[in-house]
Design a protein around this motif. Structure first.
Motif, short mmCIF file in Angstrom:
data_model
loop_
_atom_site.label_atom_id
_atom_site.label_comp_id
_atom_site.label_asym_id
_atom_site.label_seq_id
_atom_site.Cartn_x
_atom_site.Cartn_y
_atom_site.Cartn_z
N HIS A 168 14.45 67.27 -46.05
CA HIS A 168 13.73 67.91 -47.15
C HIS A 168 12.23 67.98 -46.90
O HIS A 168 11.44 68.08 -47.85
CB HIS A 168 14.03 67.16 -48.46
N LEU A 169 11.84 67.98 -45.64
CA LEU A 169 10.42 68.16 -45.32
C LEU A 169 9.93 69.55 -45.72
O LEU A 169 8.76 69.72 -46.07
CB LEU A 169 10.18 67.92 -43.83
N ASP A 170 10.80 70.54 -45.68
CA ASP A 170 10.40 71.88 -46.13
C ASP A 170 10.02 71.87 -47.60
O ASP A 170 9.08 72.56 -48.03
CB ASP A 170 11.55 72.88 -45.92
N TYR A 171 10.75 71.08 -48.40
CA TYR A 171 10.44 70.95 -49.82
C TYR A 171 9.05 70.34 -50.00
O TYR A 171 8.25 70.82 -50.82
CB TYR A 171 11.50 70.07 -50.49
N LEU A 172 8.75 69.30 -49.24
CA LEU A 172 7.44 68.66 -49.34
C LEU A 172 6.34 69.61 -48.91
O LEU A 172 5.27 69.66 -49.53
CB LEU A 172 7.41 67.39 -48.49
N GLN A 173 6.61 70.36 -47.85
CA GLN A 173 5.62 71.33 -47.38
C GLN A 173 5.35 72.39 -48.44
O GLN A 173 4.20 72.78 -48.68
CB GLN A 173 6.11 71.96 -46.08
N GLU A 174 6.41 72.87 -49.09
CA GLU A 174 6.25 73.86 -50.16
C GLU A 174 5.44 73.31 -51.32
O GLU A 174 4.68 74.03 -51.97
CB GLU A 174 7.64 74.30 -50.65
N LEU A 175 5.57 72.03 -51.57
CA LEU A 175 4.86 71.38 -52.67
C LEU A 175 3.38 71.19 -52.38
O LEU A 175 2.59 70.98 -53.29
CB LEU A 175 5.53 70.02 -52.96
N GLY A 176 3.00 71.25 -51.11
CA GLY A 176 1.60 71.06 -50.75
C GLY A 176 1.30 69.67 -50.21
O GLY A 176 0.14 69.28 -50.09
N VAL A 177 2.34 68.92 -49.85
CA VAL A 177 2.16 67.56 -49.33
C VAL A 177 1.60 67.61 -47.91
O VAL A 177 2.08 68.38 -47.08
CB VAL A 177 3.52 66.82 -49.33
N THR A 178 0.60 66.78 -47.63
CA THR A 178 0.06 66.68 -46.28
C THR A 178 0.05 65.24 -45.75
O THR A 178 -0.33 65.00 -44.61
CB THR A 178 -1.37 67.25 -46.20
N ALA A 179 0.43 64.28 -46.60
CA ALA A 179 0.57 62.88 -46.17
C ALA A 179 1.76 62.30 -46.93
O ALA A 179 1.90 62.51 -48.13
CB ALA A 179 -0.69 62.08 -46.46
N LEU A 180 2.61 61.58 -46.20
CA LEU A 180 3.85 61.06 -46.78
C LEU A 180 3.85 59.54 -46.70
O LEU A 180 3.88 58.96 -45.62
CB LEU A 180 5.06 61.62 -46.03
N TRP A 181 3.83 58.91 -47.87
CA TRP A 181 3.89 57.45 -47.98
C TRP A 181 5.29 57.07 -48.46
O TRP A 181 5.69 57.44 -49.54
CB TRP A 181 2.80 56.95 -48.93
N ASN A 182 6.01 56.35 -47.60
CA ASN A 182 7.30 55.79 -47.99
C ASN A 182 7.14 54.31 -48.29
O ASN A 182 6.45 53.61 -47.56
CB ASN A 182 8.32 55.92 -46.84
N THR A 183 7.77 53.81 -49.36
CA THR A 183 7.83 52.37 -49.52
C THR A 183 8.54 51.79 -48.31
O THR A 183 9.22 52.52 -47.58
CB THR A 183 8.53 52.00 -50.84
N PRO A 184 8.41 50.49 -48.02
CA PRO A 184 8.78 49.95 -46.70
C PRO A 184 10.19 50.32 -46.24
O PRO A 184 11.16 50.24 -46.99
CB PRO A 184 8.65 48.45 -46.90
N LEU A 185 10.25 50.70 -44.96
CA LEU A 185 11.52 51.08 -44.34
C LEU A 185 12.03 50.00 -43.38
O LEU A 185 13.15 50.10 -42.88
CB LEU A 185 11.34 52.39 -43.57
N SER A 186 11.23 48.97 -43.14
CA SER A 186 11.68 47.89 -42.28
C SER A 186 12.80 47.11 -42.97
O SER A 186 12.94 47.14 -44.19
CB SER A 186 10.53 46.94 -41.94
#
Length: 614
Positions: A168-186
């Motif tokens: 769903h990166l296309d969705y984020l790009q359409e929204l205008g997102v340029t930085a993606l912060w995920n809560t911890p993935l470790s």
């Protein structure tokens, strides 16, 4: 043939010996030509401290530390002028080789040290990966982790993963997102509630219910290809009780002990209160956040080096575009400043946003790099960005205050900005209407779209780096009083069988599209406006609960008007002549309509106008 058999048996014995003696090597590999050439390598295995170590390729061992736990050796080597190569550590017992361990220095990516990080030109999107999208149902549960997938449990693992984000990166790009912060993935191997990720059990390994380390690299590369920087949520203050090192501590003082568990008092003000009792300051910094999260002792040099190198390893390995650091102001403040400086020395343009959850601008500004307030106590955190919690506080109540009063409504918002002078770098401050720990904005305001537009329009046009929490842009709500799970609901359309797919225009409801369309339009436009990214701010004291401010940079002026009244307002423009100057009209960035500036501007109730002056 008999000779070859003997060699094969010998090979098996050596292989078994290595496997039996060394269980973990961390960092698992490193890079040549780093700013800091000293590398501390941790070797872990049964009674490994009994052996003496040496290393090949004329590499110098600077230091060897053996703790009271014989299962650890910490060896520091000097990598200066050592090219990318493979070399070998040899472990001897009474001058007799017991086993060997290969190690690798890799080549760095081109311009790695000068990588661009997120800044005021970006919009950051915050995702809780378990609740965003399930791209690979096969990894919902793992034999390596305790908690299994169960979407029926509000606080359970729901199955969102890295593949779901990639999809769903296309969705984020359409929204205008340029930085993606995920809560911890470790990896977080808590038996319950592990989805939040802050009780990490292995900080060199992506949780298998999210994917693999290689999947994380794919996410980073795919996001970068779409102009999105990947921001890691890093935790320096604590690990989870299930962390493998917590179960076999290298030393008693690897964590803060009272002995064992001691609860933090959460009073971060003790970090700089000159009159604070020593015991209160100790329980703030050294106390455990919760019982399942042992508090790390960053004043132990081995711990600090371990955390520093782990952070740098992820930046280099996954080509990261920034950090957000959890509970920054609960750390030992001297040690966390060293940690932060070590990272920014290695990567001068790298941004780190620290969670400093306080409700006073002077107290928050204390924690920003080069703070004059911190300098009073000879303290510099070296932290580039702090989070604007006071603006968040104001945004949570102001839009329900309809009447003009001395200290309520838009005055409340304005007064927040009057303290901007306290921050050494006001453009490097993270603004937000909510995050994964706060009340949901759309719940607080009963899904009033007009109030949402005012808030989003405001954080998109004031100084700083705007951050959006997943789902706000489609009207997602949730009641924090019901527990954290309610403010961390699944994104509709992220799971097979969801009847509402909010990732597509056709799949969204009419109401969801109204939220999304406004949000995307504002943040796509923001990418083009240097004035709102870096321009000078001029605030006009709110009158009649209407706040007007300008953002100006050479060749560009943006005028923002927010009417917080429940009735229509007419705003006379002669008061704003110093900014309007010779401009005669402004184009509304949302409607694209031209609005005259000569005399007055009519505003609908509870509305915002963002005008590019012409």
């Amino acid at each position: 043939m008999k000779f070859l058999s003997k060699i094969y048996v010998l090979f098996l014995c050596v292989t078994f010996s290595v496997a039996a003696q060394i269980d973990k090597v961390e960092p698992p590999f490193w890079w040549s030509n780093m700013h800091n050439p000293e590398l501390q390598i941790m070797f872990y295995g049964k009674n490994i401290a009994r052996y003496e170590a040496s290393v090949s390729n004329n590499i110098t061992i600077k230091n060897v530390v053996k703790t009271e736990n014989p299962n650890y050796i910490f060896i520091t080597i000097d990598t200066k002028d050592i090219p990318a190569s493979d070399f070998v550590f040899t472990f001897k017992d009474k001058n007799k080789v017991a086993f060997k361990q290969p190690y690798t220095l890799k080549n760095r990516n081109a311009n790695s040290a000068q990588r661009k990080s997120y800044d005021a030109s970006d919009m950051m999107y915050l995702i809780m990966p378990d609740r965003f999208a399930n791209g690979n149902p096969d990894n919902d549960s793992s034999k390596w982790t305790l908690e299994k997938g169960n979407r029926n449990l509000p606080n359970g693992r729901h199955g969102g993963d890295i593949e779901g984000i990639i999809n769903h990166l296309d969705y984020l790009q359409e929204l205008g997102v340029t930085a993606l912060w995920n809560t911890p993935l470790s990896e977080d191997n808590d038996p319950q509630g592990s989805y939040h990720g802050y009780a990490q059990s292995d900080v060199y390994k992506i949780d298998p219910r999210y994917g693999t380390n290689e999947d994380y690299l794919r996410l980073s590369a795919a996001a970068k290809n779409k102009g999105i920087k990947l921001v890691m949520d890093y935790v320096t203050n604590h690990w989870g009780a299930e962390h493998w090192m917590i179960k076999d501590l290298p030393s008693y003082d690897w964590i803060h002990q009272f002995p064992g568990y001691g609860q933090t008092n959460y009073r971060m003000t003790t970090q700089f209160d000159t009159n604070a009792a020593a015991i209160d300051a100790k329980y703030c910094m050294d106390g455990w956040f919760v019982k399942s999260m042992p508090d790390l002792n960053q004043s132990n040099p081995l711990v600090l080096n371990y955390l520093t190198q782990n952070a740098i390893w992820w930046i280099e390995y996954a080509d990261l575009g920034g950090f957000r650091v959890d509970t920054y102001s609960y750390n030992d403040k001297t040690a966390i400043a060293k940690w932060t400086k070590a990272i920014t020395d290695e990567y001068p343009n790298f941004n780190i946003a620290g969670e400093v959850w306080m409700h006073d601008q002077a107290q928050m500004a204390y924690w920003q790099k080069d703070s004059k307030i911190g300098a009073i106590q000879n303290y510099n955190s070296h932290l580039p960005t702090v989070m604007d919690f006071t603006l968040h506080d104001a945004l949570g109540v102001a839009f329900n205050e309809n009447d003009a009063q001395w200290d309520k409504g838009m005055i409340r918002i304005y007064e927040n900005f009057t303290n901007d002078f306290l921050y050494p770098n006001i453009n490097s401050i993270l603004t937000f209407i909510e995050n994964h720990d706060t009340a949901r904005f759309n719940h607080s305001y009963k899904n009033d779209l007009s109030k949402y537009k005012m808030a989003i329009g405001l954080i998109a046009t004031v100084r700083g780096i705007p951050q959006l929490y997943y789902g706000s842009e489609i009207g997602m709500a949730g009641d924090k009083d019901k527990g954290d799970a309610d403010i961390r609901q699944d994104f509709p359309g992220g799971w097979k069988g969801d009847t509402n797919n909010a990732f597509t225009k056709a799949g969204r409801t009419a109401a969801q599209n109204k939220y999304f369309d406004f949000t995307a339009k504002v943040f796509q436009w923001r990418k083009t406006s240097k004035a709102v990214q870096y321009g000078k701010t001029t605030n006009y004291i709110p009158e009649n609960n209407v706040f007007v401010y300008f953002r100006t940079i050479e060749g560009e002026t943006v005028m923002v008007l927010i009417n917080n009244n429940a009735t229509q307002q007419t705003v006379a423009t002669d008061r704003f002549k110093e900014n309007i100057g010779s401009f005669t009209k402004g184009e509304d960035v949302i409607s694209k309509q031209a609005i005259g500036l000569q005399k007055e501007i009519k505003m609908e109730p509870k509305s915002i106008l963002i005008l590019e002056l012409q």
